[in-house]
Structures are given as structure tokens and as C-alpha cells.
Design an enzyme around this catalytic site. Sequence first.
Site, short mmCIF file in Angstrom:
data_model
loop_
_atom_site.label_atom_id
_atom_site.label_comp_id
_atom_site.label_asym_id
_atom_site.label_seq_id
_atom_site.Cartn_x
_atom_site.Cartn_y
_atom_site.Cartn_z
N LYS A 73 -21.35 44.93 -7.78
CA LYS A 73 -21.48 45.54 -6.47
C LYS A 73 -21.88 47.18 -6.76
O LYS A 73 -22.35 47.79 -5.86
CB LYS A 73 -20.27 45.35 -5.62
CG LYS A 73 -20.40 45.59 -4.12
CD LYS A 73 -19.28 45.16 -3.50
CE LYS A 73 -19.26 45.59 -1.86
NZ LYS A 73 -18.13 45.03 -1.17
N GLU A 178 -18.24 46.35 6.29
CA GLU A 178 -16.87 45.80 6.33
C GLU A 178 -15.85 46.44 7.14
O GLU A 178 -14.85 45.66 7.73
CB GLU A 178 -16.42 46.17 4.64
CG GLU A 178 -17.09 45.37 3.81
CD GLU A 178 -17.22 45.66 2.22
OE1 GLU A 178 -16.14 46.59 1.91
OE2 GLU A 178 -18.01 45.40 1.23
MG MG Z 1 -12.87 44.19 -0.37
#
Ligand code: MG
Length: 619
Positions: A73, A178
Site C-alpha cells: 500500500k 477510510e
Molecule cells: Mg487500517
Amino acid sequence: MAKKVAPAIGIDLGTTYSCVAVWEHDHVEIIANDQGNRTTPSYVSFAQEERLVGEDAFHNSAIDPLNTIYGVKCLIGRRFSDPSVKEDINLWPFRVLVGANDRPKIVVNYKGEEKQFSAEEISSMVLMKMKQIAETYLSCTVKDTVITVPAYFNDSQRRATKDAGVIAGLNVKRIMDEPTAAALAYGFHKIKDYSKPQNVFVFDLGGGTFDVSLVNIRGGRFEVKATAGDTHLGGEDIDNRVLNYFVDEFLRKYKKDIRNNSRALRRLRSACERAKRSLSTNTVTSVQVDCLYPDIDFCCKLSRDRFDDLNKDLFTKCIELTNQCLKDAEVNKSDVDIVVLVGGSSRIPRVQQLLKEYFGDKKLHRNINQDEAVAYGAAILAAQLSRQGNDMVNKVVLSDVTPLSLGVDIIGDVTSIVIPRNTSVPTKKVKAFTTTTDDQTTVAFKVYEGERLQASKNLLLGMFEISGLSPAPRGVPSIDVYFKIDADGILNVSGKVRSSGEMSKLTITNEESWLRKEEIDKMIKEAEKYRADDEKHKRRFDARRELDNYAYEMRKNVRNLDLLSLVSKSEVKKIEEGICEAISWLDLNEAPAVKASKSKLCELKKICEPIVTEMNSQK
Ligand code: MG
Ligand code: ADP
């Protein structure tokens, strides 16, 4: 028979762990993997015979660190020359090289051949695993999905994540932030009356990264007002602090330095991570590694106070960044209604205590599981977008903001901002530009993302050119440049010459920054090839697991039962030896052939037969 409509799933694609969730029967279900765990390591390992993803890959990292990939990531959508990429590469045991267009390529040895993968491909393997976990649970094929990314992810990181989804065979309905997902998970439970505005502070301390965001909820609308964080602050840094402490202890006590012994370091590191987790519930724990050094069993106590002390500056930094985020959002800490804890490392008591001291005791919200909140929110949005939710799901409106400013370069390498940072998306903005020389017929723009005034210091997203302008003195033509950001946060640029009224020919050369269609198609084909490998692997591991479960179950029985009243002393010895032998065999054989595991199991069952018969007769 009516065909079952495949539900849309939400995936939290994490740096160290990923989580998948689905909306069904009017609630969100977090889906456990085949080991019964609700999060799955974001690891891919290229073992000698097959590719492993998730738990098995994680376990293989100690055996084959060079071919076990994690943390991608940090690479996705970034250039190789990016200083943060360099920093990560130095810390990883696996190799990363520079590929075409300055893109990082991960190098592994697989089945005797050197293979190179892009970060998108490795991420797609993790996504495919999450897809499979959901499919096993739902007993149907899954396609539609919402994938989450950190709020600070830029345009190319978002595009690359979406590409990874496409390679995995998913239809990515939305790339979601997120913190928005975590705030949604919280709001969904707690907010009964959306008319009252709320400020939700999302504190996410994960495995490798730290992200904080202020999310404003008003009338069912969720909006990220500001974000801050550190891409190199998380659980692994905490593990390193503990590891270094014990390496020094070992040196002091035994006059032996294990710093150059990578196997010993790895074993000690896992023991440190376990100790860290234990200190979230206990005030003292011990770190124990048998045969850490030839003939030395290491065992040392670690108190919570000492642990807090070792990590003091890291924890303080979390509070400093919290402060900065609130400043950016122009929100006073007293105006924060709730603090939502996200990420495994937010379980650390000292971190929670510092947050309590900062925000006041009552504001910390721990009702949602830290590891699951993000996937939970993603599942709600997935249900809404695929019209599978209920009234509660449909009431929610989401709105994200651009994490960085977007603009073009003008004369003198100066950035002219078209969309300022923290603008709500989707959005469309237009700005007028002109020529810099007389009779100029072509104008070229570079599109940048970032906050620096000097354009070339920002991230170059792509270039475009407008040609066919009628000759005119400099400064006379007026060119409208349109920037449009869709709900995924992905940018589209177009331009028009105002004087002629006609839409100009426009070329956006963006292939430098992200994958082209042909490349994606090629990767999809490759991915299908691997699926067959995975099947083979699954059968091997299922057989090995069966033996593993049986051996440990029998060991438990042997330890707990008063065997001597059941069978003779010599038989007990034989059983104990048989179990011990099977366990060592398992230790040595990480991926045995199905046949080998089955015959071992048969053998062991025969040996254990006397106690099993006795136990059954006593039931
Ligand atoms: Mg996370
Ligand atoms: P990601 O960064 O991939 O989103 P997570 O949010 O799942 O990762 O966090 C993983 C990190 O949380 C790991 O470093 C792990 O050691 C840490 N962690 C998990 N449980 C605990 C716990 N009980 N106490 C302290 N740290 C924990």
C-alpha cells in the site's frame, strides 16, 4: 428458480491487515476467513510450489522473507523516485526495482524464475483473497465492491487502487475514504437524529501508518473536513522499539549481539509483537524465545510502564498530529463530539489515556471494533450504491474532500490552483488561461497535485495540449480549463477556447502515471493463471491443517486426561512420541503434498486409537 442477487461487499485494503464486510439481513456482517479470523494479513508469498495469500503467506514470511511481499500500500500509485518509496524499500527484505515510467516493480523468485510485479498486481492478489473469503461465506460470485483508501491518497494512488480491483475481477463501485467509512460505522449505530450536526474525530493508528481526520456529519451528510498523519508511524515502529530494547538486553546479559542474525531477529520481533498485544490487557508480560541463540533460551519481563517509556515520543507525536488536524479543520477540541478509535494500535492503553487527557474522558468511542470499523462503513456504502440497503442505509449521504490542491503550471514554474484542497467532491471547476507569446497556436499544460507554489515540486499527474488556436496577440485568447472530480476522487481534465466557442482538441497524456488499459488486461489474464495454483495450494493446506488440528487436539487430550487409568504406561509413551513426531513433521513441512499429510494423519490416528476409543466409551 430466481437467481440469487450477488451482494456488494466493502473491503478495507490495509497496509498490514485487510477486512471484508457485507450488508445482509438488515445488518453489517464482518466476514471471517477460513481460519476464523475477521482480518487477514495483506501478505502475498511466492513459495516454492505455489502462491500463498493472507494467513499462510504471513506464516511463510519467516521462512522465505525474500519472496514474501507486504506493505505494498506504501508503493501503490507512487513513483520509484519518491523519497518515501526509497525509505520503505530500505526496510523491506524483498527487492523492489525501478520499472518503466519510474514505477516500482517488486521482484520475486517463483518456481525457479525471476518474476516482476507491480504494486497493483500484488494488491489485486490480496483483493482477490478478500473476494474469495466473501464468496465462500455468501455461496455466490461477488463482483460489486467499495474499496477504502486513506484520505490523503492522491489521484494516482486512488486510480491504482481501482485498477487493482479491476485486475482482481471486481467491479469497483466506489473508492471511499477510510475515515469517512469509520465515521459512518459509528454514526450508523449512534446517530438517531441526523438534523443535529456532529464533529467526529477519527483516530486511526494501524500497523504502519497513522491517520487522523475530522469528519463533520450534518443532515446525513458525511464530510471529511481535514486530515493529518504520518505514513511511517504505526504498530511496526512500536515493535521495533521493543525489539531494540531486547537486543540491547541480550547483549548486556549474554555478551552476544544478535543484530546480524536475521532469523533470531525475526523470532524476537514476533515475540515482541505478541508482548505488545498482551500489554494492552495486562500490566506486565514476558518475552520468551526458546533457542534464540544456540543454547540460549531467552526470557525477559516487560512492564507496561517500560513499554510506554520506550514509545513515549511516538505517542506524543500522535497527539501533536491530532492537534494539527483540528487546527486545519478550524475546529476547537471542545467542539469535537466524539472520538472514534480505529486501527489495531489504538488499543494501546497509554494512547487511549493521552486521548482522554486531550479530549476529556467521555468522548472516546470504543463500541465499534477497531479493526473492523472501516470495512463496516464500506459495506454500508456498497449496499447503498447497489440498492440493497434499507431506509437507514439510504438516509446516509457521503461527501469526501480533495486531500491536496489540483492545478496547472503557468509561466515561471508557478502552480495555478484550479481546485483547492479540502474541496468537497464530486466537483467541477473552471479557470481561464491565455497565451504567453504572439500568434501562439498551441498551449500545453502540466497538471499537478500538491501544495507547493513551485509547480515542479508537486506531483505531476499528466499533461495535456490544446492546439488549433487562431493566431492572436499574446494574452488575447481565452482558454477555459475544466477540472472535474468524480465521486471516487478521480480527476478528469478538459479544455475549451472561449473566443471560437468550439471545444478544442485535447490530449491528456497520463499513461506515465498509471496503468493503461492493455496493461490491465494483461494483468487480468495473469491473475486467472494464478487461480489454478491457488486451488492446488488450498487442497494442500486443508490436508495439512487437518493433521495439525488432530495432532494438537490429541496433545491437549494427553495432557488433560488421566491416561494411566485408561491405557498402559508403555502405550501412553507411544502416543506421546507419535504426537511429538507429527508436530515436528509439521514444523519441517510447511507445504506438504496432500497425500503425505493424509498418510501422516492415518498413522497418527492409528497410534491414538486407544485413547480415542476410551474417551468415546466414557461419553
Ligand atoms: Mg487500517
Ligand atoms: P492496517 O494498518 O493494515 O490498517 P491494523 O489497523 O489492522 O492495520 O493494525 C495492525 C497493527 O495493530 C499491528 O501492528 C498490530 O501489532 C497492532 N495491534 C493489533 N492488536 C493490538 C493490541 N491488542 N494491542 C496493541 N497493538 C495491536
